[in-house]
Scaffold this motif. Structure first.
Motif, PDB file in Angstrom:
ATOM      1  N   MET A 146       0.749  -1.164   0.334  1.00  0.00           N
ATOM      2  CA  MET A 146      -0.335   0.031  -0.179  1.00  0.00           C
ATOM      3  C   MET A 146       1.087   1.202   0.333  1.00  0.00           C
ATOM      4  O   MET A 146       2.016   1.223   1.025  1.00  0.00           O
ATOM      5  N   ASP A 147       0.598   2.283  -0.693  1.00  0.00           N
ATOM      6  CA  ASP A 147       0.854   3.563  -0.580  1.00  0.00           C
ATOM      7  C   ASP A 147       0.061   4.246   0.450  1.00  0.00           C
ATOM      8  O   ASP A 147      -0.952   4.986   0.107  1.00  0.00           O
ATOM      9  N   VAL A 189     -11.592   2.575  -2.138  1.00  0.00           N
ATOM     10  CA  VAL A 189     -10.199   3.319  -2.753  1.00  0.00           C
ATOM     11  C   VAL A 189      -9.680   2.261  -2.974  1.00  0.00           C
ATOM     12  O   VAL A 189      -9.374   1.867  -4.414  1.00  0.00           O
ATOM     13  N   LEU A 190      -8.844   1.018  -2.348  1.00  0.00           N
ATOM     14  CA  LEU A 190      -8.817  -0.084  -2.357  1.00  0.00           C
ATOM     15  C   LEU A 190      -9.632  -1.023  -3.634  1.00  0.00           C
ATOM     16  O   LEU A 190      -8.327  -1.231  -4.734  1.00  0.00           O
ATOM     17  N   ALA A 191     -10.212  -1.003  -3.984  1.00  0.00           N
ATOM     18  CA  ALA A 191     -11.124  -1.785  -4.495  1.00  0.00           C
ATOM     19  C   ALA A 191     -10.644  -0.677  -6.012  1.00  0.00           C
ATOM     20  O   ALA A 191      -9.843  -2.004  -7.174  1.00  0.00           O
ATOM     21  N   ALA A 192     -10.928   0.400  -6.289  1.00  0.00           N
ATOM     22  CA  ALA A 192     -10.258   1.387  -7.290  1.00  0.00           C
ATOM     23  C   ALA A 192      -8.996   0.804  -7.856  1.00  0.00           C
ATOM     24  O   ALA A 192      -8.520   0.598  -9.099  1.00  0.00           O
ATOM     25  N   ARG A 193      -7.885   1.142  -6.181  1.00  0.00           N
ATOM     26  CA  ARG A 193      -7.594   0.565  -6.761  1.00  0.00           C
ATOM     27  C   ARG A 193      -6.054  -0.305  -7.578  1.00  0.00           C
ATOM     28  O   ARG A 193      -5.684  -0.840  -8.488  1.00  0.00           O
ATOM     29  N   MET A 194      -6.954  -1.428  -6.751  1.00  0.00           N
ATOM     30  CA  MET A 194      -6.775  -2.871  -6.731  1.00  0.00           C
ATOM     31  C   MET A 194      -6.977  -3.299  -8.162  1.00  0.00           C
ATOM     32  O   MET A 194      -6.267  -4.572  -8.686  1.00  0.00           O
ATOM     33  N   GLY A 195      -8.916  -2.714  -8.377  1.00  0.00           N
ATOM     34  CA  GLY A 195      -8.927  -3.231  -9.614  1.00  0.00           C
ATOM     35  C   GLY A 195      -9.167  -4.563  -9.857  1.00  0.00           C
ATOM     36  O   GLY A 195      -9.834  -4.862  -8.851  1.00  0.00           O
ATOM     37  N   LYS A 196      -9.248  -4.972 -11.018  1.00  0.00           N
ATOM     38  CA  LYS A 196      -9.069  -6.746 -10.997  1.00  0.00           C
ATOM     39  C   LYS A 196      -9.290  -8.203  -9.529  1.00  0.00           C
ATOM     40  O   LYS A 196      -9.642  -8.851  -9.629  1.00  0.00           O
ATOM     41  N   ASN A 197      -8.240  -7.356  -9.580  1.00  0.00           N
ATOM     42  CA  ASN A 197      -8.109  -7.399  -8.259  1.00  0.00           C
ATOM     43  C   ASN A 197      -8.249  -7.766  -6.679  1.00  0.00           C
ATOM     44  O   ASN A 197      -7.636  -8.799  -6.082  1.00  0.00           O
ATOM     45  N   PHE A 198      -9.319  -6.853  -6.992  1.00  0.00           N
ATOM     46  CA  PHE A 198      -9.698  -6.818  -5.876  1.00  0.00           C
ATOM     47  C   PHE A 198     -11.174  -7.622  -5.862  1.00  0.00           C
ATOM     48  O   PHE A 198     -11.919  -7.698  -6.295  1.00  0.00           O
ATOM     49  N   THR A 199     -10.932  -9.252  -5.411  1.00  0.00           N
ATOM     50  CA  THR A 199     -11.325 -10.209  -5.499  1.00  0.00           C
ATOM     51  C   THR A 199     -12.656  -9.748  -4.074  1.00  0.00           C
ATOM     52  O   THR A 199     -12.519  -8.897  -3.320  1.00  0.00           O
ATOM     53  N   ALA A 200     -13.530 -10.915  -4.766  1.00  0.00           N
ATOM     54  CA  ALA A 200     -14.652 -11.060  -3.192  1.00  0.00           C
ATOM     55  C   ALA A 200     -14.429 -10.866  -1.995  1.00  0.00           C
ATOM     56  O   ALA A 200     -14.414 -11.318  -1.263  1.00  0.00           O
ATOM     57  N   GLU A 201     -13.301 -12.277  -2.415  1.00  0.00           N
ATOM     58  CA  GLU A 201     -12.270 -12.729  -1.343  1.00  0.00           C
ATOM     59  C   GLU A 201     -11.611 -12.084  -0.054  1.00  0.00           C
ATOM     60  O   GLU A 201     -11.528 -11.819   0.491  1.00  0.00           O
TER      61      GLU A 201
END
Length: 147
Positions: free
Chosen positions: A19-20, A114-126
């Motif tokens: 994380m930044d 914010v994390l979802a926006a930054r991580m994109g597709k890597n921000f899985t439901a899990e």
């Protein structure tokens, strides 16, 4: 007491290690102050918070956002007893700062966005479930002294 799987622990550690803090902290607090403008009442000393542009350009907001995220390090390092780790901060926010404890939940929701926006597709439901669980425990711990 909350039970953490090894995968949940590893996920939390991984997210925070990458994380930044400055960028995510600023974006999270800015989003909270813009989306939930009543939360601004706790930041009167920060100067101009009259509109989104002013909030996003406010150095004090940026600094405090970073401080908030670094405060989560305490939870990360004390995952087996987050409530005890946050006793002092809970007391500060309840007795001295008189922060409405619901604001912790609002900020937590903003962090997930914010994390979802930054991580994109890597921000899985899990991953979201793990972040939500972690932040729910933090929010509960911060609100503990209010009861």
């Amino acid at each position: 007491m909350v039970e953490w799987t090894e995968k949940e622990r590893a996920t939390i550690q991984d997210i925070f290690s990458k994380m930044d803090y400055e960028a995510v902290g600023q974006a999270t607090l800015c989003r909270c102050l813009i989306v939930y403008p009543w939360t601004q009442r706790y930041f009167g000393k920060f100067g101009n918070l009259y509109n989104a542009a002013a909030i996003m350009g406010n150095n004090e907001v940026a600094k405090h956002g970073t401080t908030i995220l670094h405060g989560l390090d305490r939870a990360m390092k004390n995952m087996d007893n987050i409530k005890a780790a946050y006793t002092e901060l809970s007391t500060l926010h309840s007795e001295k700062l008189h922060v409405d404890p619901d604001n912790f939940r609002l900020l937590s929701d903003c962090l997930a966005i914010v994390l979802a926006a930054r991580m994109g597709k890597n921000f899985t439901a899990e991953i979201q479930a793990t972040i939500q669980k972690f932040m729910s425990v933090v929010v509960s711990a911060l609100g503990r002294q209010y009861h």
